[in-house]
Design a protein around this motif. Sequence first.
Motif, PDB file in Angstrom:
ATOM      1  N   GLY A  25      15.611  10.128   0.573  1.00 20.93           N
ATOM      2  CA  GLY A  25      14.294   9.585   0.314  1.00 20.93           C
ATOM      3  C   GLY A  25      14.362   8.250  -0.399  1.00 20.93           C
ATOM      4  N   PHE A  26      13.181   7.675  -0.647  1.00 20.72           N
ATOM      5  CA  PHE A  26      13.080   6.350  -1.260  1.00 20.72           C
ATOM      6  C   PHE A  26      12.509   6.462  -2.672  1.00 20.72           C
ATOM      7  CE2 PHE A  26      12.910   5.631   3.316  1.00 20.72           C
ATOM      8  CZ  PHE A  26      13.867   4.641   3.465  1.00 20.72           C
ATOM      9  N   ASP A  27      13.030   5.630  -3.544  1.00 22.27           N
ATOM     10  CA  ASP A  27      12.560   5.600  -4.929  1.00 22.27           C
ATOM     11  C   ASP A  27      11.300   4.765  -5.084  1.00 22.27           C
ATOM     12  OD1 ASP A  27      14.877   7.053  -6.311  1.00 22.27           O
ATOM     13  OD2 ASP A  27      15.891   5.527  -5.116  1.00 22.27           O
ATOM     14  N   LEU A  28      11.104   3.816  -4.193  1.00 29.07           N
ATOM     15  CA  LEU A  28       9.876   3.018  -4.191  1.00 29.07           C
ATOM     16  C   LEU A  28       9.521   2.678  -2.749  1.00 29.07           C
ATOM     17  CD1 LEU A  28       7.701   1.553  -5.907  1.00 29.07           C
ATOM     18  CD2 LEU A  28       9.122  -0.511  -5.756  1.00 29.07           C
ATOM     19  N   ILE A  29       8.244   2.888  -2.413  1.00 35.18           N
ATOM     20  CA  ILE A  29       7.732   2.534  -1.087  1.00 35.18           C
ATOM     21  C   ILE A  29       6.611   1.519  -1.265  1.00 35.18           C
ATOM     22  CG2 ILE A  29       6.576   3.355   1.002  1.00 35.18           C
ATOM     23  CD1 ILE A  29       7.887   6.069   0.581  1.00 35.18           C
ATOM     24  N   LEU A  30       6.749   0.366  -0.625  1.00 33.99           N
ATOM     25  CA  LEU A  30       5.707  -0.659  -0.629  1.00 33.99           C
ATOM     26  C   LEU A  30       4.825  -0.495   0.592  1.00 33.99           C
ATOM     27  CD1 LEU A  30       7.649  -3.932  -1.595  1.00 33.99           C
ATOM     28  CD2 LEU A  30       6.504  -2.295  -3.112  1.00 33.99           C
ATOM     29  N   CYS A  31       3.521  -0.465   0.359  1.00 32.79           N
ATOM     30  CA  CYS A  31       2.558  -0.382   1.458  1.00 32.79           C
ATOM     31  C   CYS A  31       1.468  -1.407   1.171  1.00 32.79           C
ATOM     32  CB  CYS A  31       1.990   1.037   1.533  1.00 32.79           C
ATOM     33  SG  CYS A  31       0.912   1.306   2.957  1.00 32.79           S
ATOM     34  N   LEU A  32       1.780  -2.654   1.478  1.00 36.27           N
ATOM     35  CA  LEU A  32       0.907  -3.783   1.151  1.00 36.27           C
ATOM     36  C   LEU A  32       0.353  -4.399   2.434  1.00 36.27           C
ATOM     37  CD1 LEU A  32       3.362  -5.507  -1.370  1.00 36.27           C
ATOM     38  CD2 LEU A  32       1.598  -3.831  -1.925  1.00 36.27           C
ATOM     39  N   GLY A  33      -0.949  -4.634   2.454  1.00 37.69           N
ATOM     40  CA  GLY A  33      -1.535  -5.305   3.610  1.00 37.69           C
ATOM     41  C   GLY A  33      -1.432  -4.513   4.887  1.00 37.69           C
ATOM     42  N   LEU A  34      -1.347  -3.183   4.794  1.00 37.53           N
ATOM     43  CA  LEU A  34      -1.126  -2.354   5.977  1.00 37.53           C
ATOM     44  C   LEU A  34      -2.332  -1.512   6.359  1.00 37.53           C
ATOM     45  CD1 LEU A  34       0.887  -1.314   8.149  1.00 37.53           C
ATOM     46  CD2 LEU A  34       1.525   0.486   6.514  1.00 37.53           C
ATOM     47  N   ILE A  35      -2.955  -0.826   5.383  1.00 35.44           N
ATOM     48  CA  ILE A  35      -3.915   0.210   5.762  1.00 35.44           C
ATOM     49  C   ILE A  35      -5.156  -0.365   6.429  1.00 35.44           C
ATOM     50  CG2 ILE A  35      -3.047   1.822   4.043  1.00 35.44           C
ATOM     51  CD1 ILE A  35      -5.499   1.262   2.340  1.00 35.44           C
ATOM     52  N   ALA A  36      -5.479  -1.628   6.164  1.00 33.73           N
ATOM     53  CA  ALA A  36      -6.616  -2.236   6.863  1.00 33.73           C
ATOM     54  C   ALA A  36      -6.365  -2.305   8.360  1.00 33.73           C
ATOM     55  CB  ALA A  36      -6.890  -3.635   6.317  1.00 33.73           C
ATOM     56  N   HIS A  37      -5.104  -2.390   8.747  1.00 34.84           N
ATOM     57  CA  HIS A  37      -4.756  -2.579  10.152  1.00 34.84           C
ATOM     58  C   HIS A  37      -4.422  -1.281  10.883  1.00 34.84           C
ATOM     59  CE1 HIS A  37      -4.680  -6.868   9.334  1.00 34.84           C
ATOM     60  NE2 HIS A  37      -3.977  -6.598   8.249  1.00 34.84           N
ATOM     61  N   VAL A  38      -4.085  -0.248  10.147  1.00 31.32           N
ATOM     62  CA  VAL A  38      -3.689   1.002  10.810  1.00 31.32           C
ATOM     63  C   VAL A  38      -4.631   2.162  10.528  1.00 31.32           C
ATOM     64  CG1 VAL A  38      -1.265   0.308  10.811  1.00 31.32           C
ATOM     65  CG2 VAL A  38      -2.130   1.742   8.939  1.00 31.32           C
ATOM     66  N   GLY A  39      -5.462   2.078   9.455  1.00 30.15           N
ATOM     67  CA  GLY A  39      -6.357   3.187   9.138  1.00 30.15           C
ATOM     68  C   GLY A  39      -5.567   4.472   8.892  1.00 30.15           C
ATOM     69  N   ARG A  40      -6.133   5.597   9.307  1.00 29.11           N
ATOM     70  CA  ARG A  40      -5.464   6.921   9.223  1.00 29.11           C
ATOM     71  C   ARG A  40      -4.824   7.137   7.853  1.00 29.11           C
ATOM     72  NH1 ARG A  40      -1.550   6.639  14.252  1.00 29.11           N
ATOM     73  NH2 ARG A  40      -1.597   4.425  13.751  1.00 29.11           N
ATOM     74  N   LEU A  41      -5.600   6.886   6.805  1.00 31.65           N
ATOM     75  CA  LEU A  41      -5.054   6.864   5.452  1.00 31.65           C
ATOM     76  C   LEU A  41      -4.451   8.205   5.045  1.00 31.65           C
ATOM     77  CD1 LEU A  41      -4.573   5.332   2.840  1.00 31.65           C
ATOM     78  CD2 LEU A  41      -6.916   5.891   2.145  1.00 31.65           C
ATOM     79  N   ASP A  42      -5.131   9.301   5.348  1.00 31.66           N
ATOM     80  CA  ASP A  42      -4.604  10.616   4.966  1.00 31.66           C
ATOM     81  C   ASP A  42      -3.256  10.888   5.618  1.00 31.66           C
ATOM     82  OD1 ASP A  42      -6.791  12.542   3.484  1.00 31.66           O
ATOM     83  OD2 ASP A  42      -7.757  10.973   4.649  1.00 31.66           O
ATOM     84  N   ILE A  43      -3.150  10.583   6.901  1.00 26.85           N
ATOM     85  CA  ILE A  43      -1.892  10.808   7.626  1.00 26.85           C
ATOM     86  C   ILE A  43      -0.801   9.910   7.064  1.00 26.85           C
ATOM     87  CG2 ILE A  43      -0.770  10.652   9.880  1.00 26.85           C
ATOM     88  CD1 ILE A  43      -3.523  11.233  11.143  1.00 26.85           C
ATOM     89  N   LEU A  44      -1.154   8.653   6.779  1.00 25.50           N
ATOM     90  CA  LEU A  44      -0.176   7.713   6.256  1.00 25.50           C
ATOM     91  C   LEU A  44       0.339   8.149   4.891  1.00 25.50           C
ATOM     92  CD1 LEU A  44       1.352   5.018   6.452  1.00 25.50           C
ATOM     93  CD2 LEU A  44      -0.635   3.926   5.376  1.00 25.50           C
TER      94      LEU A  44
END
Length: 247
Positions: free
Chosen positions: A118-137
């Motif tokens: 697994g990862f110790d830090l995950i960056l999710c910047l500038g993404l959810i506006a373009h992919v939606g599906r927030l719960d799944i993500l």
Amino acid sequence: MGNEMKDPVAAYFDKHAETHKRQFVQSGSGASFYFQTRLKLTCELAEGSAGRLLDCAAGSGEITCALLKSAMFSHTTVVDISPTMLQSAKELLSSQVNNTELEFVHSDIFNFEPPDGGFDLILCLGLIAHVGRLDILLAHLKSMLAPGGRIILQTTLTDHVGVRIVRALTTRRELAKRGYRISWFSQRDIIEACHRSELAILDMRRHSLGVPFGDRFWPWANFQLETRLQEWASRHGADAIYLLGKN
């Protein structure tokens, strides 16, 4: 392959990769101030992180690069659905960063599965506006966290009146231009999605004055407003960056 439809998000960012890159290097506009502030706040929230880093959509790589220079990550995986953006990030990071093992993966983040650990830090910047599906993500990102791992999640908030004005005036035009619909979230949407995913909000930073179309009409004045009203934006800004962890 020739008959396959290209993902519209990938197609859009392949076409606009250079525009995205210029937003970090240009000065004297609200957009450049916005991206530089996002970079600064991300590094603040990531302070003390180490180990394995995943960037879900690195763009042209500037934020990832700054973070890697200020933190101790042994391994960094950069994922992007746009081949052009991924190549841009690869060129920057490969030339500027030598203190971490770098891996670049062309993939939709929803289909990405780490082969080892697994990862110790995950960056999710500038993404959810373009992919939606927030719960799944969020559920998918949580599944890739190492014990004690953190997620940094960025979104524009519809709680801000300027954001609601932009949404109302641009939704149809942006859909026609991009070929996909932008997803919008309120602070309540984020809180409830985190609750459903059993993720805790550990910290949060707000920024961006968010004057609608400010750069279009007068970039210099918009820049001055953003600079002078940072304190107000830190409480009521149009953008939020969250630090998340497992409950």
